[in-house]
Design an enzyme around this catalytic site. Structure first.
Site, PDB file in Angstrom:
ATOM      1  CE  LYS A 111      39.496  88.037 -17.923  1.00 22.94           C
ATOM      2  NZ  LYS A 111      38.622  87.476 -16.915  1.00 22.94           N
ATOM      3  CE  LYS A 190      43.155  96.339 -14.789  1.00 20.47           C
ATOM      4  NZ  LYS A 190      42.706  95.053 -14.940  1.00 20.47           N
ATOM      5  CE  LYS A 193      44.578  87.368 -11.243  1.00 20.24           C
ATOM      6  NZ  LYS A 193      43.624  88.462 -11.004  1.00 20.24           N
TER       7      LYS A 193
HETATM    8  P1  ADP Z   1      43.804  91.569 -12.534  1.00 22.39           P
HETATM    9  O1  ADP Z   1      43.738  92.606 -13.620  1.00 22.39           O
HETATM   10  O2  ADP Z   1      45.060  91.662 -11.722  1.00 22.39           O
HETATM   11  O3  ADP Z   1      43.536  90.174 -13.054  1.00 22.39           O
HETATM   12  P2  ADP Z   1      41.141  91.388 -11.555  1.00 22.39           P
HETATM   13  O4  ADP Z   1      40.641  91.480 -12.964  1.00 22.39           O
HETATM   14  O5  ADP Z   1      41.042  90.083 -10.845  1.00 22.39           O
HETATM   15  O6  ADP Z   1      42.629  91.899 -11.530  1.00 22.39           O
HETATM   16  O7  ADP Z   1      40.423  92.518 -10.715  1.00 22.39           O
HETATM   17  C1  ADP Z   1      39.679  92.384  -9.513  1.00 22.39           C
HETATM   18  C2  ADP Z   1      39.077  93.731  -9.146  1.00 22.39           C
HETATM   19  O8  ADP Z   1      40.097  94.710  -8.972  1.00 22.39           O
HETATM   20  C3  ADP Z   1      38.140  94.296 -10.220  1.00 22.39           C
HETATM   21  O9  ADP Z   1      37.102  95.030  -9.607  1.00 22.39           O
HETATM   22  C4  ADP Z   1      39.046  95.195 -11.006  1.00 22.39           C
HETATM   23  O10 ADP Z   1      38.326  96.190 -11.696  1.00 22.39           O
HETATM   24  C5  ADP Z   1      39.921  95.776  -9.891  1.00 22.39           C
HETATM   25  N1  ADP Z   1      41.243  96.139 -10.443  1.00 22.39           N
HETATM   26  C6  ADP Z   1      42.234  95.289 -10.788  1.00 22.39           C
HETATM   27  N2  ADP Z   1      43.304  95.953 -11.249  1.00 22.39           N
HETATM   28  C7  ADP Z   1      42.979  97.276 -11.206  1.00 22.39           C
HETATM   29  C8  ADP Z   1      43.675  98.482 -11.540  1.00 22.39           C
HETATM   30  N3  ADP Z   1      44.916  98.455 -12.005  1.00 22.39           N
HETATM   31  N4  ADP Z   1      43.029  99.648 -11.374  1.00 22.39           N
HETATM   32  C9  ADP Z   1      41.764  99.678 -10.883  1.00 22.39           C
HETATM   33  N5  ADP Z   1      41.065  98.586 -10.530  1.00 22.39           N
HETATM   34  C10 ADP Z   1      41.654  97.391 -10.681  1.00 22.39           C
HETATM   35  N1  TRP Z   2      34.800  89.520 -13.043  1.00 20.35           N
HETATM   36  C1  TRP Z   2      35.286  90.120 -11.833  1.00 20.35           C
HETATM   37  C2  TRP Z   2      36.800  90.360 -11.965  1.00 20.35           C
HETATM   38  O1  TRP Z   2      37.473  89.758 -12.769  1.00 20.35           O
HETATM   39  C3  TRP Z   2      35.017  89.259 -10.636  1.00 20.35           C
HETATM   40  C4  TRP Z   2      33.564  89.064 -10.431  1.00 20.35           C
HETATM   41  C5  TRP Z   2      32.873  87.902 -10.659  1.00 20.35           C
HETATM   42  C6  TRP Z   2      32.616  90.024  -9.961  1.00 20.35           C
HETATM   43  N2  TRP Z   2      31.569  88.078 -10.355  1.00 20.35           N
HETATM   44  C7  TRP Z   2      31.360  89.359  -9.940  1.00 20.35           C
HETATM   45  C8  TRP Z   2      32.705  91.364  -9.590  1.00 20.35           C
HETATM   46  C9  TRP Z   2      30.180  90.019  -9.541  1.00 20.35           C
HETATM   47  C10 TRP Z   2      31.535  92.018  -9.201  1.00 20.35           C
HETATM   48  C11 TRP Z   2      30.288  91.354  -9.182  1.00 20.35           C
HETATM   49  O2  TRP Z   2      37.309  91.127 -11.207  1.00 20.35           O
END
Ligand code: ADP
Ligand code: TRP
Length: 319
Positions: A111, A190, A193
């Site tokens: 990040k 992947k 956002k």
């Molecule tokens: P982003 O990568 O867009 O910031 P998040 O980290 O908020 O998405 O992801 C929220 C949930 O969606 C998590 O469980 C994450 O593993 C799943 N997820 C997000 N993008 C993907 C992807 N491209 N393939 C599989 N799972 C995803």
């Molecule tokens: N870290 C997860 C993500 O970015 C979101 C998340 C926060 C989460 N607390 C959690 C997912 C507890 C599963 C269980 O997508």
């Protein structure tokens, strides 16, 4: 019946990676298990710096949960910040976690590399996530592959706590079906956002068309035979239109089927897939106050559940 818990950070509009990587599994699990799904707004504080914006993104994510089919009669849907035990437990856990364990977590470095501010909150993000999971005696955590390490950290922390004090938690396991581990974005990385390569769940038809036409493909000519596997258009089509995907694969292999044609098919598959979700959203929006009602009710249920674990933990640590 297992206890299932998961959440998504409401820090942007949800996309097909979120849907297939997380939400779709939630929809299946809610039919046979005891499920808690929440909006991880406390986690979003690490990136969203405007209160009105975060409030509206959180509401938007709640609408998305409901429009995709999460059912408040089957699952507890709540906002993380409505249950203050999450931060209470996170602090207690942080006092027993070796700093080295956090340093091994790769999401912090990833990040920061993407430009997110290197705050203490971002560094200790997995502690709050462990608290989310452990507060609800969670057996299974359905997430995408990128979150697997966080669930393992939660498990390590629970074991450490049990060793130091006594049993208070259930040891959680990640739930990650192999075929949806990583959904590709429009550029083949992947879908995320932060890479600006998403197909949002809510968009309009013009934008959807632009996004699909912008999917990166190789320079194989229309007439040439193509390998469907690994091709982004085909991989996405397989998810949104599984019943027709063999047909697309055959056309690619035969030749005479260009990427332009395939994108048109994908676009129509996507519209067919998304339209019922858009329709559901219209119905939800017509019910004034409904989303707030669902979240209030969910907060009460979640609070009652978390309270039991928290009472045990407070007793054990002596506060
Ligand atoms: P982003 O990568 O867009 O910031 P998040 O980290 O908020 O998405 O992801 C929220 C949930 O969606 C998590 O469980 C994450 O593993 C799943 N997820 C997000 N993008 C993907 C992807 N491209 N393939 C599989 N799972 C995803
Ligand atoms: N870290 C997860 C993500 O970015 C979101 C998340 C926060 C989460 N607390 C959690 C997912 C507890 C599963 C269980 O997508």
């Amino acid at each position: 019946m297992k206890r299932v818990l998961s959440g998504i950070q409401p820090s942007g509009n949800l996309h097909l990676g979120n849907y297939f990587g997380a939400l779709r599994q939630w929809l299946q699990l809610q039919n046979d298990h005891e499920c808690f799904f929440f909006l991880a707004d406390l986690h979003s504080l690490t990136t969203v710096r405007n209160g009105d914006e975060l409030r509206s993104l959180t509401l938007e994510a709640a609408i998305t949960y409901l429009a995709c089919g999460l059912d408040p009669a089957k699952s507890v849907l709540f906002r993380q910040s409505d249950v203050s035990y999450h931060t209470d437990l996170a602090w207690i856990l942080s006092t027993i976690i070796p700093k080295g364990l956090m340093e091994r977590a790769h999401s912090y470095k990833d990040k920061v590399a993407k430009g997110i501010s290197a705050t203490v909150g971002l560094f200790t993000y997995p502690v709050l996530m462990a608290a989310d999971i452990l507060l609800y005696r969670t057996d299974l955590v359905p997430v995408g592959k990128d979150q697997k390490q966080h669930v393992e950290i939660a498990r390590d922390i629970a074991e450490k706590f049990h060793h130091l004090y006594d049993e208070a938690f259930v040891l959680p396991e990640p739930y990650i079906p192999e075929d949806v581990a990583v959904i590709p974005g429009t550029d083949g990385q992947k879908m995320s956002k932060s890479y600006h390569n998403t197909i949002p769940i809510f968009t309009d038809e013009t934008q959807l068309m632009k996004t699909v036409m912008g999917i990166v493909t190789d320079s194989t000519g229309v007439d040439e035979k193509k390998v469907p596997e690994g091709n982004i258009v085909y991989e996405l089509y397989k998810l949104v239109a599984p019943a027709q995907s063999d047909e697309m694969a055959a056309k690619f292999r035969e030749g005479g089927y260009g990427y332009g044609d395939a994108k048109k098919d994908l676009l129509s598959g996507l519209k067919h897939f998304l339209e019922p979700i858009w329709e559901e959203r219209r119905k939800i929006e017509a019910r004034k106050g409904y989303v707030e009602e669902v979240l209030d009710d969910g907060a009460h249920k979640a609070q009652a559940e978390a309270e039991m674990v928290m009472a045990k933990v407070r007793g054990l640590v002596g506060i």
